[in-house]
Motif scaffolding. Structure first.
Motif, PDB file in Angstrom:
ATOM      1  N   VAL A   1      13.030  -1.762  -1.969  1.00  0.00           N
ATOM      2  CA  VAL A   1      11.775  -2.088  -1.144  1.00  0.00           C
ATOM      3  C   VAL A   1      11.752  -2.828  -0.034  1.00  0.00           C
ATOM      4  N   SER A   2      12.764  -3.824   0.220  1.00  0.00           N
ATOM      5  CA  SER A   2      12.804  -4.479   1.328  1.00  0.00           C
ATOM      6  C   SER A   2      13.510  -3.728   2.380  1.00  0.00           C
TER       7      SER A   2
ATOM      8  N   SER B   1      10.806  -1.308   3.576  1.00  0.00           N
ATOM      9  CA  SER B   1       9.633  -2.042   4.433  1.00  0.00           C
ATOM     10  C   SER B   1      10.280  -2.232   5.694  1.00  0.00           C
TER      11      SER B   1
ATOM     12  N   THR C   1      13.969  -1.246  -6.795  1.00  0.00           N
ATOM     13  CA  THR C   1      14.458  -2.639  -6.916  1.00  0.00           C
ATOM     14  C   THR C   1      13.844  -3.391  -5.869  1.00  0.00           C
ATOM     15  N   PRO C   2      13.723  -4.885  -5.875  1.00  0.00           N
ATOM     16  CA  PRO C   2      13.078  -5.293  -4.741  1.00  0.00           C
ATOM     17  C   PRO C   2      14.145  -5.235  -3.352  1.00  0.00           C
TER      18      PRO C   2
ATOM     19  N   VAL D   1       3.915   0.520   0.461  1.00  0.00           N
ATOM     20  CA  VAL D   1       5.001  -0.390   0.157  1.00  0.00           C
ATOM     21  C   VAL D   1       4.580  -0.924  -1.373  1.00  0.00           C
ATOM     22  N   GLY D   2       3.363  -0.982  -1.875  1.00  0.00           N
ATOM     23  CA  GLY D   2       2.875  -1.382  -2.982  1.00  0.00           C
ATOM     24  C   GLY D   2       3.203  -0.670  -4.059  1.00  0.00           C
TER      25      GLY D   2
ATOM     26  N   GLN E   1       7.090  -0.778  -5.139  1.00  0.00           N
ATOM     27  CA  GLN E   1       7.413  -2.007  -5.873  1.00  0.00           C
ATOM     28  C   GLN E   1       7.421  -1.520  -7.276  1.00  0.00           C
ATOM     29  N   HIS E   2       6.800  -0.567  -7.757  1.00  0.00           N
ATOM     30  CA  HIS E   2       6.766  -0.125  -9.075  1.00  0.00           C
ATOM     31  C   HIS E   2       7.899   0.917  -9.405  1.00  0.00           C
TER      32      HIS E   2
END
Length: 322
Positions: A225-226, A229, A221-222, A213-214, A217-218
């Motif tokens: 990523v949510s 996850s 978008t958030p 997941v890290g 994040q790059h």
């Protein structure tokens, strides 16, 4: 003793069958585990002001894309006068707007006429030659033509006034206007951008398979990523893990690109193939075929700061299955 042992055997079989059923229950409850790649076969994310607008068809995705099932972008409120619906029971009020001027005009005519009739002066008194039934008919016809002329005159003025639109406003069907009233402009997509889109496809799927997941994040978008996850946690709760490997980009094209509120957006249709399998925690394949490739077509939307910065994945949309 034999009788007791024979009675215990069926019970033991029932217990084993129930245990096997409970083991398979998580998979039965999620029949879409075959679409377990990054995105999970869902349409999710955001496309700025075009989140609720259907992407245009392209050669790679001729049937467009399915609407978003998961998005954090609020649905825009309808602009009054452009598709706004009246409350239940108020349709007639929308179809026939109230006209205070006409209401007062009609009320004055009818009130004056009834007052005159009550006191024996016809509709408008004896000054109009209203004695007798024939005179009353003539006066009623005159009132009818006057009222019809006034209605047409008033309705025509309203139509002419409504046809003029304030400067900067768009007519229905001219496309969405982002917040702040900024007009979207097209963004030139270069060969380097297309290469970045293809590499992002491979990198995101690789990070997904590694449950990293890290790293995502790059790349996204958030919001995206949510979603990733949450999907990984859902797989882990079922004792499963999805592995995507040997990703091959087949073809793709640009669907649309635009700039709004200081950000560039690009939606591209991409067709790619891969080995997509789902395993349990011991590595045993429970879904998919490691010897057969899976081909999918999806629309990926990327966003970046206007003219600069790295493209980040902001949405994945599925194409309709034909």
């Amino acid at each position: 003793m034999k009788k007791n042992s024979s009675r215990l055997m069926p019970r033991k079989s029932i217990v084993l069958a129930a245990s096997a059923a409970l083991t398979m229950l998580p998979l039965l409850a999620h029949p879409d585990v075959a679409d377990a790649r990054a995105g999970g076969g869902f349409s999710m994310g955001s496309r700025g002001s075009r989140t609720y607008s259907a992407p245009a068809p392209s050669q790679t995705a001729p049937f467009g894309a399915t609407p978003f099932q998961r998005t954090m972008t609020p649905r825009p409120q309808p602009t009054p006068g452009y598709g706004a619906r009246a409350p239940f029971g108020g349709a007639m009020a929308m179809a026939q707007p109230r006209r205070p001027f006409m209401s007062g005009f009609m009320g004055g005519l009818i009130g004056a006429g009834l007052f005159g009739m009550m006191f024996g002066h016809g509709m408008f008194g004896s000054g109009m030659g209203g004695s007798g039934f024939l005179g009353l008919l003539i006066q009623l016809a005159l009132v009818f033509f006057i009222v019809r002329w006034a209605i047409r005159r008033f309705a025509g003025n309203r139509a002419n006034a409504g046809s003029a639109m304030p400067f900067g406003m768009q007519r229905p069907g001219a496309g969405p206007v982002p917040q702040g009233g900024q007009q979207p402009v097209s963004v030139a997509i270069t060969a380097a951008d297309y290469q970045a889109f293809q590499q992002a496809l491979i990198n995101i799927q690789t990070a997904w398979s590694q449950q990293n997941v890290g790293a995502m994040q790059h790349m996204a978008t958030p919001e995206m990523v949510s979603y990733f996850s949450s999907q990984l946690n859902d797989l882990a709760s079922r004792g499963a893990r999805n592995v995507v490997s040997d990703i091959r980009f087949d073809r793709g094209d640009l669907v649309e690109s635009w700039r709004e509120n200081g950000f560039d957006y690009a939606t591209v249709a991409m067709q790619y193939s891969m080995i997509d399998i789902t395993t349990d925690m011991t590595g045993r394949v429970i879904e998919g075929d490691p010897s057969n490739r899976t081909t999918v077509t999806e629309l990926w939307t990327f966003v970046r700061s206007a003219g600069t910065g790295t493209w980040l994945l902001s949405a994945i949309q599925q194409t309709p299955r034909r």
